[in-house]
Design a protein around this motif. Structure first.
Motif, PDB file in Angstrom:
ATOM      1  N   CYS A  22     -15.793  -9.998   2.631  1.00 44.95           N
ATOM      2  CA  CYS A  22     -15.181 -10.296   1.348  1.00 44.95           C
ATOM      3  C   CYS A  22     -14.273 -11.504   1.525  1.00 44.95           C
ATOM      4  CB  CYS A  22     -14.383  -9.101   0.834  1.00 44.95           C
ATOM      5  SG  CYS A  22     -13.456  -9.405  -0.683  1.00 44.95           S
ATOM      6  N   THR A  23     -14.509 -12.540   0.740  1.00 39.86           N
ATOM      7  CA  THR A  23     -13.751 -13.776   0.843  1.00 39.86           C
ATOM      8  C   THR A  23     -12.996 -14.049  -0.454  1.00 39.86           C
ATOM      9  OG1 THR A  23     -15.304 -14.744   2.420  1.00 39.86           O
ATOM     10  CG2 THR A  23     -13.874 -16.257   1.227  1.00 39.86           C
ATOM     11  N   ALA A  24     -11.706 -14.314  -0.323  1.00 42.83           N
ATOM     12  CA  ALA A  24     -10.863 -14.677  -1.456  1.00 42.83           C
ATOM     13  C   ALA A  24     -10.759 -16.191  -1.551  1.00 42.83           C
ATOM     14  CB  ALA A  24      -9.475 -14.071  -1.316  1.00 42.83           C
ATOM     15  N   SER A  25     -10.807 -16.706  -2.776  1.00 41.80           N
ATOM     16  CA  SER A  25     -10.677 -18.140  -2.977  1.00 41.80           C
ATOM     17  C   SER A  25      -9.897 -18.408  -4.248  1.00 41.80           C
ATOM     18  CB  SER A  25     -12.049 -18.818  -3.042  1.00 41.80           C
ATOM     19  OG  SER A  25     -12.802 -18.333  -4.146  1.00 41.80           O
ATOM     20  N   GLY A  26      -9.346 -19.622  -4.342  1.00 42.05           N
ATOM     21  CA  GLY A  26      -8.584 -20.026  -5.506  1.00 42.05           C
ATOM     22  C   GLY A  26      -7.158 -20.367  -5.162  1.00 42.05           C
ATOM     23  N   SER A  27      -6.286 -20.284  -6.163  1.00 42.35           N
ATOM     24  CA  SER A  27      -4.886 -20.681  -6.023  1.00 42.35           C
ATOM     25  C   SER A  27      -4.077 -19.543  -5.423  1.00 42.35           C
ATOM     26  CB  SER A  27      -4.319 -21.111  -7.380  1.00 42.35           C
ATOM     27  OG  SER A  27      -5.048 -22.207  -7.915  1.00 42.35           O
ATOM     28  N   ILE A  28      -4.210 -19.368  -4.120  1.00 43.18           N
ATOM     29  CA  ILE A  28      -3.590 -18.269  -3.393  1.00 43.18           C
ATOM     30  C   ILE A  28      -2.481 -18.803  -2.511  1.00 43.18           C
ATOM     31  CG2 ILE A  28      -3.938 -16.408  -1.748  1.00 43.18           C
ATOM     32  CD1 ILE A  28      -6.914 -16.448  -2.653  1.00 43.18           C
ATOM     33  N   PHE A  29      -1.291 -18.260  -2.695  1.00 44.00           N
ATOM     34  CA  PHE A  29      -0.165 -18.600  -1.838  1.00 44.00           C
ATOM     35  C   PHE A  29      -0.115 -17.696  -0.613  1.00 44.00           C
ATOM     36  CE2 PHE A  29       4.324 -17.974  -0.623  1.00 44.00           C
ATOM     37  CZ  PHE A  29       4.624 -19.261  -0.224  1.00 44.00           C
ATOM     38  N   LYS A  30      -0.361 -16.414  -0.814  1.00 44.77           N
ATOM     39  CA  LYS A  30      -0.257 -15.441   0.269  1.00 44.77           C
ATOM     40  C   LYS A  30      -1.108 -14.229  -0.073  1.00 44.77           C
ATOM     41  CE  LYS A  30       3.243 -12.749   2.809  1.00 44.77           C
ATOM     42  NZ  LYS A  30       2.673 -11.397   2.548  1.00 44.77           N
ATOM     43  N   ILE A  31      -1.739 -13.648   0.936  1.00 40.25           N
ATOM     44  CA  ILE A  31      -2.445 -12.389   0.787  1.00 40.25           C
ATOM     45  C   ILE A  31      -1.580 -11.285   1.385  1.00 40.25           C
ATOM     46  CG2 ILE A  31      -4.472 -11.049   1.406  1.00 40.25           C
ATOM     47  CD1 ILE A  31      -6.055 -13.638   1.457  1.00 40.25           C
ATOM     48  N   ASN A  32      -1.152 -10.356   0.542  1.00 38.28           N
ATOM     49  CA  ASN A  32      -0.337  -9.243   1.008  1.00 38.28           C
ATOM     50  C   ASN A  32      -1.177  -8.200   1.738  1.00 38.28           C
ATOM     51  OD1 ASN A  32       2.070 -10.269  -0.246  1.00 38.28           O
ATOM     52  ND2 ASN A  32       1.268  -9.501  -2.204  1.00 38.28           N
ATOM     53  N   ALA A  33      -2.337  -7.895   1.163  1.00 35.84           N
ATOM     54  CA  ALA A  33      -3.194  -6.876   1.734  1.00 35.84           C
ATOM     55  C   ALA A  33      -4.595  -7.039   1.182  1.00 35.84           C
ATOM     56  CB  ALA A  33      -2.672  -5.471   1.416  1.00 35.84           C
ATOM     57  N   MET A  34      -5.575  -6.610   1.957  1.00 33.27           N
ATOM     58  CA  MET A  34      -6.951  -6.533   1.496  1.00 33.27           C
ATOM     59  C   MET A  34      -7.521  -5.201   1.947  1.00 33.27           C
ATOM     60  SD  MET A  34      -8.414 -10.413   2.121  1.00 33.27           S
ATOM     61  CE  MET A  34      -9.727 -10.245   0.894  1.00 33.27           C
ATOM     62  N   GLY A  35      -8.357  -4.628   1.111  1.00 31.66           N
ATOM     63  CA  GLY A  35      -8.921  -3.334   1.437  1.00 31.66           C
ATOM     64  C   GLY A  35     -10.285  -3.127   0.833  1.00 31.66           C
ATOM     65  N   TRP A  36     -10.871  -2.001   1.211  1.00 29.10           N
ATOM     66  CA  TRP A  36     -12.181  -1.610   0.731  1.00 29.10           C
ATOM     67  C   TRP A  36     -12.106  -0.241   0.079  1.00 29.10           C
ATOM     68  CZ3 TRP A  36     -16.262  -4.887   0.811  1.00 29.10           C
ATOM     69  CH2 TRP A  36     -16.175  -5.993   1.652  1.00 29.10           C
ATOM     70  N   TYR A  37     -12.701  -0.135  -1.095  1.00 26.43           N
ATOM     71  CA  TYR A  37     -12.883   1.120  -1.797  1.00 26.43           C
ATOM     72  C   TYR A  37     -14.375   1.375  -1.953  1.00 26.43           C
ATOM     73  CZ  TYR A  37      -7.945   0.995  -3.176  1.00 26.43           C
ATOM     74  OH  TYR A  37      -6.572   0.975  -3.186  1.00 26.43           O
ATOM     75  N   ARG A  38     -14.735   2.617  -2.227  1.00 31.67           N
ATOM     76  CA  ARG A  38     -16.125   2.919  -2.509  1.00 31.67           C
ATOM     77  C   ARG A  38     -16.217   3.947  -3.621  1.00 31.67           C
ATOM     78  NH1 ARG A  38     -17.846   6.066   3.095  1.00 31.67           N
ATOM     79  NH2 ARG A  38     -16.699   8.026   2.708  1.00 31.67           N
ATOM     80  N   GLN A  39     -17.344   3.918  -4.321  1.00 35.39           N
ATOM     81  CA  GLN A  39     -17.577   4.843  -5.406  1.00 35.39           C
ATOM     82  C   GLN A  39     -19.041   5.271  -5.383  1.00 35.39           C
ATOM     83  OE1 GLN A  39     -16.515   3.407  -9.309  1.00 35.39           O
ATOM     84  NE2 GLN A  39     -16.217   5.496 -10.046  1.00 35.39           N
ATOM     85  N   ALA A  40     -19.265   6.558  -5.155  1.00 38.56           N
ATOM     86  CA  ALA A  40     -20.595   7.136  -5.202  1.00 38.56           C
ATOM     87  C   ALA A  40     -20.877   7.630  -6.615  1.00 38.56           C
ATOM     88  CB  ALA A  40     -20.709   8.286  -4.203  1.00 38.56           C
ATOM     89  N   PRO A  41     -22.149   7.795  -6.979  1.00 39.72           N
ATOM     90  CA  PRO A  41     -22.470   8.266  -8.327  1.00 39.72           C
ATOM     91  C   PRO A  41     -21.776   9.581  -8.657  1.00 39.72           C
ATOM     92  CG  PRO A  41     -24.442   7.456  -7.256  1.00 39.72           C
ATOM     93  CD  PRO A  41     -23.360   7.473  -6.212  1.00 39.72           C
ATOM     94  N   GLY A  42     -21.150   9.634  -9.816  1.00 41.05           N
ATOM     95  CA  GLY A  42     -20.496  10.844 -10.277  1.00 41.05           C
ATOM     96  C   GLY A  42     -19.160  11.143  -9.631  1.00 41.05           C
ATOM     97  N   THR A  43     -18.626  10.227  -8.847  1.00 42.93           N
ATOM     98  CA  THR A  43     -17.350  10.431  -8.175  1.00 42.93           C
ATOM     99  C   THR A  43     -16.360   9.347  -8.564  1.00 42.93           C
ATOM    100  OG1 THR A  43     -17.789   9.122  -6.180  1.00 42.93           O
ATOM    101  CG2 THR A  43     -18.621  11.390  -6.226  1.00 42.93           C
ATOM    102  N   GLN A  44     -15.093   9.605  -8.266  1.00 46.09           N
ATOM    103  CA  GLN A  44     -14.061   8.600  -8.461  1.00 46.09           C
ATOM    104  C   GLN A  44     -14.024   7.643  -7.283  1.00 46.09           C
ATOM    105  OE1 GLN A  44     -10.369  10.794  -9.258  1.00 46.09           O
ATOM    106  NE2 GLN A  44     -10.637  10.280 -11.418  1.00 46.09           N
ATOM    107  N   ARG A  45     -13.522   6.463  -7.530  1.00 50.86           N
ATOM    108  CA  ARG A  45     -13.357   5.478  -6.480  1.00 50.86           C
ATOM    109  C   ARG A  45     -12.329   5.970  -5.467  1.00 50.86           C
ATOM    110  NH1 ARG A  45     -11.576  -0.097  -8.806  1.00 50.86           N
ATOM    111  NH2 ARG A  45     -13.254   0.533 -10.226  1.00 50.86           N
TER     112      ARG A  45
END
Length: 121
Positions: A22-45
């Motif tokens: 996963c790559t972030a681009s644009g007018s970014i001064f600082k990245i505080n945190a990056m993470g991954w979520y997932r969502q299966a069918p019929g479930t919450q993220r």
């Protein structure tokens, strides 16, 4: 404007591995945190893994010891190395970032478009 672009999803057999990016681009001064979520069918993220300030990591209990999160700070990129995959890992995986953006220098949250991971038996 800022955006997150994900890649690396696909079909894999149980016991196999995949690496998401996963790559972030644009007018970014600082990245505080990056993470991954997932969502299966019929479930919450659900939170899978997060890395704060490019160093401190936390994992969901269900993936602890199997998944690894890491960053390339120079490229504003986060990776999720997924090993020993099981069918229960099948989901759409979303990248999430907490950013300080310019010119406002305020905190913003940004989501990627999602990438599908399918694990077959």
């Amino acid at each position: 404007q800022v955006q997150l672009v994900e890649s690396g999803g696909g079909l894999v057999q149980a016991g196999g591995s995949l690496r998401l990016s996963c790559t972030a681009s644009g007018s970014i001064f600082k990245i505080n945190a990056m993470g991954w979520y997932r969502q299966a069918p019929g479930t919450q993220r659900e939170l899978v893994a997060v890395i704060t300030n490019g160093a401190t990591t936390n994992y969901a209990d269900s993936v602890q010891g199997r998944f690894l999160i890491s960053t390339n700070n120079a490229k504003n990129t986060v990776y999720l190395q997924m090993n020993s995959l099981t069918p229960e890992d099948t989901a759409v995986y979303y990248c999430d970032a907490s950013l300080v953006v310019t010119p406002s220098y305020t905190n913003r949250e940004l989501w990627g478009q999602g990438t599908l991971v399918t694990v077959s038996s």
